[in-house]
Design an enzyme around this catalytic site. Structure first.
Site, PDB file in Angstrom:
ATOM      1  N   ALA A  73     -35.813   8.248   8.868  1.00 22.80           N
ATOM      2  CA  ALA A  73     -36.460   8.400   7.562  1.00 22.80           C
ATOM      3  C   ALA A  73     -35.483   9.025   6.569  1.00 22.80           C
ATOM      4  O   ALA A  73     -34.489   9.644   6.951  1.00 22.80           O
ATOM      5  CB  ALA A  73     -37.704   9.265   7.689  1.00 22.80           C
ATOM      6  N   GLY A 116     -38.112   7.181  12.146  1.00 25.16           N
ATOM      7  CA  GLY A 116     -38.946   6.176  11.506  1.00 25.16           C
ATOM      8  C   GLY A 116     -38.457   4.766  11.772  1.00 25.16           C
ATOM      9  O   GLY A 116     -39.248   3.816  11.797  1.00 25.16           O
ATOM     10  N   GLU A 137     -39.952   3.846  15.008  1.00 24.71           N
ATOM     11  CA  GLU A 137     -41.371   3.559  14.814  1.00 24.71           C
ATOM     12  C   GLU A 137     -41.571   2.184  14.182  1.00 24.71           C
ATOM     13  O   GLU A 137     -42.512   1.454  14.550  1.00 24.71           O
ATOM     14  CB  GLU A 137     -42.019   4.650  13.968  1.00 24.71           C
ATOM     15  CG  GLU A 137     -42.166   5.963  14.737  1.00 24.71           C
ATOM     16  CD  GLU A 137     -42.739   7.085  13.910  1.00 24.71           C
ATOM     17  OE1 GLU A 137     -43.743   7.690  14.328  1.00 24.71           O
ATOM     18  OE2 GLU A 137     -42.159   7.378  12.835  1.00 24.71           O
ATOM     19  N   GLU A 172     -36.701  13.790  15.752  1.00 29.30           N
ATOM     20  CA  GLU A 172     -37.481  14.645  14.850  1.00 29.30           C
ATOM     21  C   GLU A 172     -37.534  16.100  15.297  1.00 29.30           C
ATOM     22  O   GLU A 172     -37.554  17.016  14.468  1.00 29.30           O
ATOM     23  CB  GLU A 172     -38.905  14.095  14.702  1.00 29.30           C
ATOM     24  CG  GLU A 172     -39.029  12.891  13.786  1.00 29.30           C
ATOM     25  CD  GLU A 172     -38.833  11.572  14.509  1.00 29.30           C
ATOM     26  OE1 GLU A 172     -39.271  10.541  13.983  1.00 29.30           O
ATOM     27  OE2 GLU A 172     -38.226  11.573  15.611  1.00 29.30           O
TER      28      GLU A 172
END
Length: 258
Positions: free
Chosen positions: A66, A109, A112, A132
């Protein structure tokens, strides 16, 4: 289709193609990019000419995580007011086959987003992980849930707590990735498979995906009842009649998606 800011959208015969396009940032995912991906997928879902979609990244990585600069000052309240994961939920509603072609990093991300695909093909250089925890946060777009369903509770905890990266061979072992190949063959092989899938009867492909997705959460009995409903539904389609007629006539069927 108009050219978005953070993705590139293409169409190759029956195949839709979405390329993450922030190569200098290793395709770091920001909110605008997710919104653009969602909008592109929703347009492709409505396009009867598109039978399958391939998602990939430009440059050296699929998506290295991200955009931390965008999130660093967020608070619980700001994330709630933004409805941070609303667009992610819309991605999971895509009804056609979504195939990920993964090169380089697919982290945070990016991992994901890869897990939002139905199938994953990756080059031998691909690496996956959820770092993370090193930032004192955790996955929030389904990472903990999907990883656990794929590899089981204890292994998922090990990877999520470590924040380390797994190789593509490890990802295959855990059932995350379908196929691994030399990086230079990744695009050719992924597109070839997508075209093969695009020649299948669209309604069957769609309802098989629907039933398999339900199997993840339903009990065996509930899943079998749902499967039966979709099985019956296909017998109302023109393609079912065409498929069985072509089989009896020993010819190639012409599926219309009706």
């Amino acid at each position: 289709m108009s050219e978005p800011a953070f993705i590139q959208v293409e169409k190759e015969e029956k195949i839709g193609i979405i390329r993450l396009n922030r190569p200098k940032q290793l395709n770091a995912i920001n909110r605008k990019m997710v919104s653009e991906i969602t909008q592109a997928l929703e347009e492709m879902d409505k396009d009867e000419d598109i039978r399958a979609v391939v998602l990939t990244g430009n440059g050296r990585a699929f998506a290295a995580g991200a955009d931390i600069d965008e999130m660093a000052e967020d608070t619980s309240v700001s994330l709630e007011m933004l409805n941070q994961f609303a667009d992610w939920d819309r991605i999971h509603c895509f009804k056609k086959p979504l195939i990920g072609a993964i090169q380089g990093f697919a982290l945070g991300g990016g991992f994901e987003l890869a897990l939002a695909c139905d199938l994953l093909f990756c080059g031998e250089d691909a690496q996956f992980g959820f770092p993370e925890i090193k930032l004192a946060v955790m996955p929030g777009a389904g990472g903990t849930q999907k990883l656990t369903k794929l590899m089981g509770r204890t292994k998922a905890l090990e990877w999520l707590w470590s924040g380390e990266m797994m190789t593509c061979k490890e990802a295959v072992k855990y059932g995350i990735v379908n196929r691994v190949m030399p990086a230079e063959l990744l695009w050719e092989e992924t597109i070839k498979y997508a075209h093969t899938l695009a020649d299948k009867p669209p309604l069957s492909v769609r309802l098989i995906k629907d039933a398999v997705n339900k199997a993840v959460d339903y009990t065996l009995y509930e899943g079998m009842q749902y499967e039966r409903k979709n099985f019956y539904l296909l017998f109302s389609s023109e393609d079912q009649k065409e498929g069985m007629k072509a089989f009896m006539e020993k010819r190639k069927p012409d599926f219309k998606g009706r």
